[in-house]
Design an enzyme around this catalytic site. Sequence first.
Site, PDB file in Angstrom:
ATOM      1  N   CYS A  69      -2.005  -3.090   7.423  1.00 19.25           N
ATOM      2  CA  CYS A  69      -1.342  -2.944   8.721  1.00 19.25           C
ATOM      3  C   CYS A  69      -1.603  -1.534   9.276  1.00 19.25           C
ATOM      4  CB  CYS A  69       0.154  -3.223   8.600  1.00 19.25           C
ATOM      5  SG  CYS A  69       1.114  -1.842   7.960  1.00 19.25           S
ATOM      6  N   GLU A 129       0.837  -1.207   0.000  1.00 19.62           N
ATOM      7  CA  GLU A 129       0.000   0.000   0.000  1.00 19.62           C
ATOM      8  C   GLU A 129       0.869   1.253   0.000  1.00 19.62           C
ATOM      9  OE1 GLU A 129      -0.083  -2.614   1.957  1.00 19.62           O
ATOM     10  OE2 GLU A 129      -2.116  -3.116   2.613  1.00 19.62           O
TER      11      GLU A 129
HETATM   12  N1  THU Z   1       2.263  -6.403   4.111  1.00 18.71           N
HETATM   13  C1  THU Z   1       1.797  -5.519   3.180  1.00 18.71           C
HETATM   14  O1  THU Z   1       2.360  -5.390   2.092  1.00 18.71           O
HETATM   15  N2  THU Z   1       0.709  -4.796   3.498  1.00 18.71           N
HETATM   16  C2  THU Z   1       0.044  -4.849   4.690  1.00 18.71           C
HETATM   17  O2  THU Z   1      -0.817  -4.021   4.951  1.00 18.71           O
HETATM   18  C3  THU Z   1       0.348  -5.943   5.629  1.00 18.71           C
HETATM   19  C4  THU Z   1       1.676  -6.582   5.422  1.00 18.71           C
HETATM   20  C5  THU Z   1       3.456  -7.190   3.788  1.00 18.71           C
HETATM   21  C6  THU Z   1       4.668  -6.791   4.562  1.00 18.71           C
HETATM   22  C7  THU Z   1       5.479  -8.070   4.521  1.00 18.71           C
HETATM   23  O3  THU Z   1       6.233  -8.090   3.315  1.00 18.71           O
HETATM   24  C8  THU Z   1       4.438  -9.173   4.438  1.00 18.71           C
HETATM   25  O4  THU Z   1       3.223  -8.553   4.067  1.00 18.71           O
HETATM   26  C9  THU Z   1       4.248  -9.922   5.746  1.00 18.71           C
HETATM   27  O5  THU Z   1       4.043  -9.032   6.799  1.00 18.71           O
END
Ligand code: THU
Length: 126
Positions: free
Chosen positions: A82, A53
Site C-alpha cells: 500500500c 510490512e
Molecule cells: N495489507 C498489508 O498488510 N499490506 C499491504 O501493503 C496492503 C494491505 C493488509 C491490511 C489489511 O489487514 C488487509 O491487508 C486488507 O487491506
Amino acid sequence: MENLIAHAKSMRTLAHAPYSNYTVGAAVLTSDGEMIGGCNVESSSYGLTCCAERVALYRAVAAGHSSFKALAVATENGGSLCGACRQVVWDLCGDIPIFITDNQNNVEETSTLQLLPEAFDQSKLK
Ligand code: THU
C-alpha cells in the site's frame, strides 16, 4: 532471497485479519543478515489496522536495527504494498529490492523507487 521469501510466507500464517480475510506476511533482511518478520494485524476500528510490512519494519527498528538490505512480502494473489508502506519502506530502508510472492510461488522483484518514484522524504524537511 529464497529464505527471506519463505519467512514472509510463514509470517502470513500468523496474520490477524478477521475483517478482510486478506492475510499478508512480510520479512525484512537487516544489513547484518537477520530476518525479521511481520503480519497484518487488523482492528475492529478498521483504521487502526497495521500492515505486515510496517509490523516487520517497526519490529526490526525496535530490536535495534537501522540498516536494511531487502524486503519480501507474501499475499494470496501477489498484491503489492500500500502507499503508506511504500513511504515507510523508503524512509527506513531507502531503495532496496522488494520481492512479492503469491500462493502459486510466483515472485515479482521490484524496488522501493519503482514503487514510489519522486518520493517525499527527510531531505525536503531541512
Ligand atoms: N495489507 C498489508 O498488510 N499490506 C499491504 O501493503 C496492503 C494491505 C493488509 C491490511 C489489511 O489487514 C488487509 O491487508 C486488507 O487491506
